[in-house]
Every structure is written in structure tokens, then in C-alpha cells.
Design an enzyme around this catalytic site. Structure first.
Site, PDB file in Angstrom:
ATOM      1  N   ASP A  26       5.863  -7.020   8.381  1.00 38.89           N
ATOM      2  CA  ASP A  26       4.845  -5.967   8.288  1.00 38.89           C
ATOM      3  C   ASP A  26       4.839  -5.096   9.545  1.00 38.89           C
ATOM      4  OD1 ASP A  26       2.832  -4.540   7.079  1.00 38.89           O
ATOM      5  OD2 ASP A  26       1.232  -5.904   7.698  1.00 38.89           O
ATOM      6  N   ASN A  28       6.017  -1.719   9.598  1.00 36.17           N
ATOM      7  CA  ASN A  28       7.036  -0.655   9.615  1.00 36.17           C
ATOM      8  C   ASN A  28       6.402   0.732   9.674  1.00 36.17           C
ATOM      9  OD1 ASN A  28       8.805  -2.726   9.198  1.00 36.17           O
ATOM     10  ND2 ASN A  28       9.351  -2.184   7.102  1.00 36.17           N
ATOM     11  N   ARG A  39       7.039   7.315   7.501  1.00 39.82           N
ATOM     12  CA  ARG A  39       6.951   5.868   7.280  1.00 39.82           C
ATOM     13  C   ARG A  39       8.308   5.249   6.917  1.00 39.82           C
ATOM     14  NH1 ARG A  39       2.342   3.293   6.387  1.00 39.82           N
ATOM     15  NH2 ARG A  39       3.396   1.917   4.927  1.00 39.82           N
ATOM     16  N   HIS A  43      10.832   1.726   7.688  1.00 38.81           N
ATOM     17  CA  HIS A  43      11.494   0.794   6.761  1.00 38.81           C
ATOM     18  C   HIS A  43      12.991   0.713   7.074  1.00 38.81           C
ATOM     19  CE1 HIS A  43       7.770   0.554   4.714  1.00 38.81           C
ATOM     20  NE2 HIS A  43       7.852   1.692   4.071  1.00 38.81           N
ATOM     21  N   SER A  71       5.758  -6.454  -2.284  1.00 45.54           N
ATOM     22  CA  SER A  71       4.798  -7.303  -2.996  1.00 45.54           C
ATOM     23  C   SER A  71       4.434  -6.692  -4.344  1.00 45.54           C
ATOM     24  CB  SER A  71       3.526  -7.482  -2.162  1.00 45.54           C
ATOM     25  OG  SER A  71       2.728  -6.316  -2.224  1.00 45.54           O
ATOM     26  N   TRP A  75       3.272  -1.572  -5.449  1.00 43.92           N
ATOM     27  CA  TRP A  75       3.408  -0.462  -6.415  1.00 43.92           C
ATOM     28  C   TRP A  75       2.274   0.532  -6.248  1.00 43.92           C
ATOM     29  CZ3 TRP A  75       7.943  -0.243  -8.807  1.00 43.92           C
ATOM     30  CH2 TRP A  75       8.630  -1.431  -9.061  1.00 43.92           C
ATOM     31  N   LEU A 137      23.216 -20.853   5.183  1.00 41.84           N
ATOM     32  CA  LEU A 137      21.800 -20.446   5.161  1.00 41.84           C
ATOM     33  C   LEU A 137      21.486 -19.938   3.758  1.00 41.84           C
ATOM     34  CD1 LEU A 137      19.170 -19.414   6.922  1.00 41.84           C
ATOM     35  CD2 LEU A 137      20.288 -17.206   6.738  1.00 41.84           C
ATOM     36  N   GLU A 211       3.008 -24.150   9.048  1.00 41.49           N
ATOM     37  CA  GLU A 211       2.415 -23.690  10.317  1.00 41.49           C
ATOM     38  C   GLU A 211       2.425 -22.164  10.325  1.00 41.49           C
ATOM     39  OE1 GLU A 211       0.941 -25.600  12.533  1.00 41.49           O
ATOM     40  OE2 GLU A 211       1.461 -27.386  11.361  1.00 41.49           O
TER      41      GLU A 211
HETATM   42  C1  IPE Z   1       2.758  -7.353   2.633  1.00 44.68           C
HETATM   43  O1  IPE Z   1       2.592  -6.238   3.445  1.00 44.68           O
HETATM   44  C2  IPE Z   1       3.951  -7.215   1.779  1.00 44.68           C
HETATM   45  C3  IPE Z   1       5.247  -7.056   2.460  1.00 44.68           C
HETATM   46  C4  IPE Z   1       5.506  -7.159   3.715  1.00 44.68           C
HETATM   47  C5  IPE Z   1       6.320  -6.794   1.572  1.00 44.68           C
HETATM   48  P1  IPE Z   1       1.487  -5.149   3.150  1.00 44.68           P
HETATM   49  O2  IPE Z   1       1.479  -4.256   4.316  1.00 44.68           O
HETATM   50  O3  IPE Z   1       1.697  -4.509   1.829  1.00 44.68           O
HETATM   51  O4  IPE Z   1       0.157  -6.031   3.095  1.00 44.68           O
HETATM   52  P2  IPE Z   1      -1.369  -5.618   3.012  1.00 44.68           P
HETATM   53  O5  IPE Z   1      -1.564  -4.922   1.720  1.00 44.68           O
HETATM   54  O6  IPE Z   1      -1.677  -4.740   4.167  1.00 44.68           O
HETATM   55  O7  IPE Z   1      -2.118  -6.902   3.081  1.00 44.68           O
HETATM   56  C1  IPE Z   2       5.924  -3.587   5.665  1.00 48.78           C
HETATM   57  O1  IPE Z   2       5.534  -2.540   6.454  1.00 48.78           O
HETATM   58  C2  IPE Z   2       6.961  -3.193   4.665  1.00 48.78           C
HETATM   59  C3  IPE Z   2       6.507  -3.219   3.270  1.00 48.78           C
HETATM   60  C4  IPE Z   2       5.326  -3.556   2.851  1.00 48.78           C
HETATM   61  C5  IPE Z   2       7.485  -2.834   2.289  1.00 48.78           C
HETATM   62  P1  IPE Z   2       4.355  -1.562   6.014  1.00 48.78           P
HETATM   63  O2  IPE Z   2       4.926  -0.439   5.244  1.00 48.78           O
HETATM   64  O3  IPE Z   2       3.278  -2.314   5.321  1.00 48.78           O
HETATM   65  O4  IPE Z   2       3.846  -1.063   7.423  1.00 48.78           O
HETATM   66  P2  IPE Z   2       2.354  -0.799   7.863  1.00 48.78           P
HETATM   67  O5  IPE Z   2       1.568  -2.027   7.573  1.00 48.78           O
HETATM   68  O6  IPE Z   2       1.876   0.379   7.073  1.00 48.78           O
HETATM   69  O7  IPE Z   2       2.452  -0.499   9.321  1.00 48.78           O
HETATM   70 MG    MG Z   3       1.592  -3.248   5.969  1.00 44.68          MG
END
Ligand code: IPE
Ligand code: IPE
Ligand code: MG
Length: 252
Positions: A26, A28, A39, A43, A71, A75, A137, A211
Site C-alpha cells: 500500500d 503507491n 497515481r 503503481h 482487492s 473496482w 519460492l 504476526e
Molecule cells: C488494499 O489497499 C489492497 C491492495 C493493496 C491491493 P487499499 O489501499 O485498497 O486499501 P484500503 O481501501 O485503503 O483499506
Molecule cells: C496500493 O497503493 C496499490 C493498490 C491498491 C493497487 P494505493 O493505490 O492504495 O496507494 P494509496 O493508498 O492511495 O497511497
Molecule cells: Mg491504499
């Protein structure tokens, strides 16, 4: 029955290096925003981190690495970001599978694949088949994955295979083989980058005794040193699985 022990039914074997590391990648978007970039640039940089963390895990002897890439709730993001993420996933699959295979990495994709187009599904099938015998792995990518989806799909498959379960009921060990990660032991170490402290519908069943480690470092900045800090934190934990500290010392 899964070949691996369930942490709620038996005390699993433990090693210094976590056998299975599961990561919510998370941060990115915020990484990019801070640099006045779109954004999607975050990624893109995130893919670099994926590469370096896979390498680092192989070096350290981690046997299973599971990465949350998309996730079932993602979407809900703007359409152009969703299609960008899908493109990125497809391109990375096309480009990287050969290298993964050369390095003895088995690739698995978990999640609801019914929303993926035929081309992506074919790519996934081919990548999994090509790498299926590798043992260095196991790299699992969770794509359109949700922890609740996983439990429900497992229950539906179980009911199809054993209709009598409908009235007789089932126990944990009957359901476990139908979960999408039945081929792996439960994660020892969970890492979430990017500062949030939540599970976001990731591996709900499988994280029962994992953990948990949270770091503010955004995923594009998460490197092998950051991984070592997480592993170091893991090594200092006392995993009791319901027992007392005294019991552990008596057994030592
Ligand atoms: C969780 O990240 C899903 C992935 C890293 C793929 P999100 O950034 O979408 O999570 P929430 O919605 O903030 O909890
Ligand atoms: C996680 O980074 C990647 C995906 C959920 C695909 P985010 O895109 O959620 O990045 P933030 O949370 O907005 O910084
Ligand atoms: Mg996020």
C-alpha cells in the site's frame, strides 16, 4: 485435508526466517502524489519493489511470498486507474514469467477470476502451468481477491462436493482444503506498507495467528533493508498460539 497444520488446531513448526510472508503493498498513490506525479506512476514504481522483494525473499530462504495486488473492493476506484492496474498486471505477467521460471519460482494467482477477460485468464493459466514444478519460492499474487469471497467460495465448493454437509454441518478441516491458499502454510509474517493499520479484506482465515507488522514506508520505497527490519521484528516476537509464556520456556 491440507498438508499443512492449521494454527488453530495444532502448533505449527516455527523457524527463524518466516516460511510465508504476506504483504499488503500500500501507499503507491500517496508516494506519487508527494512527488506531484500521477497515481499510476506510483503503481509503476511499485512493480520495481515487487522485483526486489522477490529477490530478497529468495536470498533469505522465505518459501512463500504472497502479495495483495488488487482487492475485490478496488473496482470502486476511477475507471482509468482500474484499467491501468489491469494493464500493468498483464504486462508484468507477460514480461516477468520467463525470469521467474529461470529462478525456480512457482507462480500462483488467487482471487475471483470471473471478472478478468479471456486474454488475461489465458495468460494466468499459462504462467501457472509453466512454473508449476518450481520449488525455490512460491509467489502468490492476490488479484480481485477478498478474504470473505475466499471463505464463501470455499464453502460453495465444499457443498457441491459434499451435499450432505448442508444438513450435517462441517468443521474447520473440512473447509480448509477448498480455500484458495490450501497449497501453502498459513502466513507467519504479515506486512502492510503505507501507514494504514488494517487488513482490508485480505487473507481473513489464513491470518488467524500471523504476526502483524505495519510500517509507514510506502510500497515504492520498501526495499530489502525494510524487509529485514520486518523480519527482525518478527524474530523478536513470542508466538504462543494460545499457550502461556511459561509453557514455552519449559519446552525450551
Ligand atoms: C488494499 O489497499 C489492497 C491492495 C493493496 C491491493 P487499499 O489501499 O485498497 O486499501 P484500503 O481501501 O485503503 O483499506
Ligand atoms: C496500493 O497503493 C496499490 C493498490 C491498491 C493497487 P494505493 O493505490 O492504495 O496507494 P494509496 O493508498 O492511495 O497511497
Ligand atoms: Mg491504499
Amino acid at each position: 485435508m491440507s498438508i499443512f497444520q492449521s494454527s488453530t488446531q495444532a502448533v505449527p513448526d516455527q523457524q527463524d526466517i518466516p516460511q510465508h510472508v504476506a504483504i499488503i503493498m500500500d501507499g503507491n498513490g500517496r508516494w506519487a502524489k508527494k512527488r506531484f506525479l500521477p497515481r499510476v506512476a506510483g503503481h509503476q514504481r511499485g512493480v520495481e519493489s515487487v522485483r526486489s522483494i522477490i529477490k530478497a525473499c529468495v536470498k533469505r530462504g522465505v518459501k512463500y511470498l504472497t502479495l495483495f495486488a488488487f482487492s475485490s473492493e478496488n473496482w470502486r476506484r476511477p475507471q482509468d486507474e482500474v484499467s491501468w492496474l489491469m494493464q500493468l498486471f498483464m504486462k508484468a505477467l507477460e514480461r516477468e514469467v520467463g525470469k521467474l521460471h529461470e529462478n525456480g519460482i512457482r507462480l500462483k494467482i488467487i482471487g475471483d477470476r470471473s471478472r478478468f477477460d479471456a486474454q488475461l485468464n489465458a495468460l494466468i493459466d499459462a504462467a501457472e502451468a509453466r512454473t508449476s514444478a518450481n520449488t525455490v519460492l512460491t509467489l502468490t499474487i492476490a488479484a480481485n481477491y477478498g478474504g470473505r469471497w475466499d471463505i464463501v467460495q470455499a464453502m460453495n465448493h465444499l457443498l457441491k462436493a459434499q451435499p450432505q454437509a448442508c444438513s450435517a454441518g462441517v468443521d474447520e478441516s473440512a473447509l480448509a482444503p477448498y480455500l484458495s491458499m490450501a497449497y501453502a502454510p498459513e502466513p507467519d509474517l504479515f506486512i502492510r506498507t503505507g501507514g494504514e493499520q488494517r487488513i482490508s479484506n485480505f487473507l481473513l482465515w489464513q491470518l488467524a495467528y500471523t504476526e502483524l507488522y505495519f510500517t509507514d514506508t510506502p510500497w515504492p520505497d520498501f526495499d530489502s533493508r525494510a524487509l529485514d527490519r520486518a523480519i527482525h521484528s518478527y524474530q523478536k516476537r513470542e508466538r504462543r498460539f494460545g499457550r502461556t509464556s511459561e509453557q514455552l520456556q519449559d519446552n525450551a
